[in-house]
Scaffold this active site. Structure first.
Site, short mmCIF file in Angstrom:
data_model
loop_
_atom_site.label_atom_id
_atom_site.label_comp_id
_atom_site.label_asym_id
_atom_site.label_seq_id
_atom_site.Cartn_x
_atom_site.Cartn_y
_atom_site.Cartn_z
N LEU A 147 0.74 -1.19 0.01
CA LEU A 147 -0.01 -0.07 -0.03
C LEU A 147 0.99 1.40 -0.01
O LEU A 147 0.46 2.37 -0.46
CB LEU A 147 -0.96 -0.11 1.16
CG LEU A 147 -1.97 -0.83 1.27
CD1 LEU A 147 -2.78 -0.97 2.86
CD2 LEU A 147 -3.09 -0.60 0.40
N ASP A 268 3.46 15.68 12.34
CA ASP A 268 3.45 15.47 10.67
C ASP A 268 2.30 15.49 10.00
O ASP A 268 2.12 14.61 9.07
CB ASP A 268 4.32 14.07 10.62
CG ASP A 268 5.02 14.03 9.20
OD1 ASP A 268 5.04 14.99 8.63
OD2 ASP A 268 5.27 12.93 8.77
N1 LIG Z 1 -4.54 2.28 7.37
C1 LIG Z 1 -3.88 2.65 5.72
N2 LIG Z 1 -4.67 2.18 4.77
C2 LIG Z 1 -4.06 2.37 3.55
N3 LIG Z 1 -3.19 2.93 3.28
C3 LIG Z 1 -2.24 3.26 4.44
C4 LIG Z 1 -2.83 3.08 5.65
N4 LIG Z 1 -1.72 3.57 6.31
C5 LIG Z 1 -0.61 3.79 5.66
N5 LIG Z 1 -1.17 3.62 4.30
C6 LIG Z 1 -0.18 4.00 3.13
O1 LIG Z 1 1.39 3.82 3.53
C7 LIG Z 1 1.97 5.19 3.32
C8 LIG Z 1 2.89 5.05 4.47
O2 LIG Z 1 2.37 5.35 5.67
P1 LIG Z 1 2.74 5.99 6.89
O3 LIG Z 1 2.64 7.36 6.76
O4 LIG Z 1 2.14 5.61 8.34
O5 LIG Z 1 4.23 5.28 7.15
P2 LIG Z 1 5.54 6.16 7.71
O6 LIG Z 1 6.60 5.32 7.43
O7 LIG Z 1 5.30 6.50 8.98
O8 LIG Z 1 5.52 7.36 6.75
P3 LIG Z 1 6.46 8.66 6.77
O9 LIG Z 1 7.68 8.71 6.07
O10 LIG Z 1 5.61 9.69 6.23
O11 LIG Z 1 6.73 8.96 8.16
C9 LIG Z 1 0.81 6.25 3.49
O12 LIG Z 1 1.16 7.31 2.93
C10 LIG Z 1 -0.40 5.58 2.73
O13 LIG Z 1 -0.32 5.55 1.54
#
Ligand SMILES: Nc1ncnc2c1ncn2[C@@H]1O[C@H](COP(=O)(O)OP(=O)(O)OP(=O)(O)O)[C@@H](O)[C@H]1O
Length: 506
Positions: A147, A268
């Site tokens: 995703l 963020d």
């Molecule tokens: N509950 C969800 N349902 C569908 N897609 C999701 C969900 N959670 C996250 N995603 C997808 O995964 C991506 C990354 O998630 P998230 O932002 O939580 O990760 P991160 O590693 O913390 O990212 P960042 O680099 O922004 O800190 C999101 O931009 C979204 O596209």
């Protein structure tokens, strides 16, 4: 002279010929030649077994019959009945899913750490149809698709093998810093979900489960849809209507009110971290609490994504939940314009864009800022007062060994009211009521500008809280008549001090 048909025409003629033959065999179908031609050039309906029954014993060339004597459709034979087709070709054929090629979802996919389970970036190498789960087998999730990818790890679409729910699982990198920070995400989401928003009414992501798989912390979330950046992009960066911006902003204020009452800061907030629940309605959820913290544990200074970074964070002064309100102001304007308001190419460029549009931050902020000296020079004016001025591009580049560029200007206008008012007007449905519609849109825009200015106040002490911003006519839908003046009031969202129980950050 006779035209020679091109290969496509030849193919069409062949198709028509075949179709004609087929129809000829059917005979009583009663369909004219014209119909044959039309079918040959378009899509054909897939017939079910019942439809085919009249043609039993009229074997179309090369077709097989099933055990009922019905001629099989090639489409079916090569899709839903592919296993049967293989068995017809080779009676010894046996299907076992374990022999399927494993489709890898992680990039790079070369094993490097953790007994070959992780790649060189400490990401778990994910394969479609593999299972994620704790060692006790308590929770098992079938991997379906990728995703998203973020700083903390990968997010994959999975199916819960117990209740068959489709979920999103964040598989955190196998590194202590990411593990610990993601444990904080679990703690904050559990607090928000269970204590502050038990009924799931305030647009905050639901955490369903968490476990450790092969040294990777896995967070199981409800499955959501596209993020707001993707929505803006799908709309060709043309911006959304004031009505839709209002619908999204009101929900975000609802979520931020809950956070503020719990004294939590998201840290963020950006369009990528706001997801639609589905593509059918404008319902949204705030995600990614991986950078979130309590107001009394603001240990990190390098926070917020640059475009949405507040002046107090850039200047390096203590911050509160109002940094999220700054981000919200930037997001609201971006949703309306389709382009980011302050697309800074560096920290210096970011503060320059903010100052050029909104003026200098108050002197007390510049006096307090640990980073002020990086971006500003101080001097004493003719009245003996200490003043600040932004360093020039050349001076900053020289002092920091960088090659700062002015940065692209996306808007002709320089002030927020001008930029908003110069955005193209929507096309109105009824031409007879056009004057009325234009007037209404202009009033909406005036209201929107006043609303955004309250969020984009450089002074975090004066910046509106979510509770105050929710009373603005832009959100309540009242007619906008004069600049909004903040009225303080109480609201109950989260048990007082709920966030106090959070563990202290290291
Ligand atoms: N509950 C969800 N349902 C569908 N897609 C999701 C969900 N959670 C996250 N995603 C997808 O995964 C991506 C990354 O998630 P998230 O932002 O939580 O990760 P991160 O590693 O913390 O990212 P960042 O680099 O922004 O800190 C999101 O931009 C979204 O596209």
């Amino acid at each position: 002279m006779v035209d020679t048909p091109n290969p496509q025409q030849q193919q069409q003629q062949q198709l028509q010929g075949q179709q004609g033959q087929g129809q000829g065999q059917q005979g009583q179908g009663g369909q004219g030649q014209g119909q044959h031609r039309r079918r040959a050039s378009g899509f054909r309906r897939v017939r079910d077994g019942r439809d085919l029954r009249p043609y039993v014993n009229q074997q179309p060339a090369g077709r097989r019959v099933d055990e009922r004597g019905v001629f099989l459709s090639p489409l079916r034979q090569l899709t839903t009945s592919i296993l049967e087709t293989y068995r017809i070709c080779n009676p010894a054929f046996r299907y076992e899913s374990t022999h399927n090629p494993r489709r890898v979802l992680t990039k790079p996919s070369k094993p490097a750490h953790n007994d070959g389970y992780d790649n060189e970036e400490y990401d778990y190498i994910l394969y479609v149809n593999d299972l994620l789960g704790s060692e006790d087998g308590h929770n098992r999730y079938l991997i379906l698709d990728i995703l998203g990818q973020g700083t903390f790890g990968q997010v994959v679409k999975c199916q819960n093998m117990k209740n068959h729910e489709i979920v999103a699982v964040k598989v955190v990198k196998n590194k202590p810093a990411y593990f610990n920070q993601s444990m904080m995400e679990v703690t904050i989401l559990e607090l928000l979900n269970n204590q502050c928003d038990p009924q799931d009414e305030h647009h905050i992501l639901r955490l369903r489960d968490s476990f450790i798989h092969k040294n990777h912390l896995c967070l199981v979330f409800e499955l959501l849809s596209s993020n707001l950046y993707e929505l803006i992009k799908q709309n060709q960066f043309q911006g959304l209507s004031t009505q839709l911006v209002k619908v999204f902003t009101a929900q975000l204020l609802d979520a931020l009110s809950v956070l503020k009452d719990a004294r939590l800061i998201h840290c963020d907030l950006k369009p990528e971290n706001i997801l639609l629940k589905s593509l059918q309605s404008p319902q949204i959820k705030v995600i990614d609490f991986g950078s979130a913290c309590h107001e009394r544990q603001t240990v990190y200074t390098y926070i917020q994504s640059r475009f949405y970074r507040s002046p107090e964070v850039i200047l390096g002064i203590p911050y509160t939940a109002s940094i999220d309100m700054w981000s919200l102001g930037c997001i609201a304007v971006e949703l309306f314009l389709g382009l980011p308001l302050f697309p800074g190419t560096s920290e210096y460029n970011q503060i320059t864009r903010i100052v050029e549009m909104l003026g200098m931050p108050p002197t007390y902020m510049l006096d307090m800022g640990k980073q002020t000296k990086q971006f500003f020079d101080s001097f004493v004016d003719v009245y003996g007062q200490k003043k600040y001025r932004l360093k020039s591009l050349e001076q900053y580049s020289r002092e920091h060994g960088t090659n700062e560029q002015p940065g692209k200007q996306y808007f002709k206008a320089t002030t927020l009211p001008e930029i908003v008012n110069q955005a193209p007007m929507p096309s109105f449905k009824s031409s007879s009521r056009q004057g009325h519609e234009v007037e209404k849109e202009l009033n909406n825009r005036a209201s929107f500008i006043d609303f955004c200015q309250g969020l984009l106040n450089l002074n975090p002490i004066e910046r509106w809280s979510p509770q105050q911003a929710r009373m603005h006519p832009f959100i309540t839908g009242e007619k906008f008549t004069k600049p909004f003046s903040v009225r303080s009031f109480f609201s109950f969202q989260c048990p007082a001090g709920a966030g106090e129980s959070l563990p202290k950050a290291d």
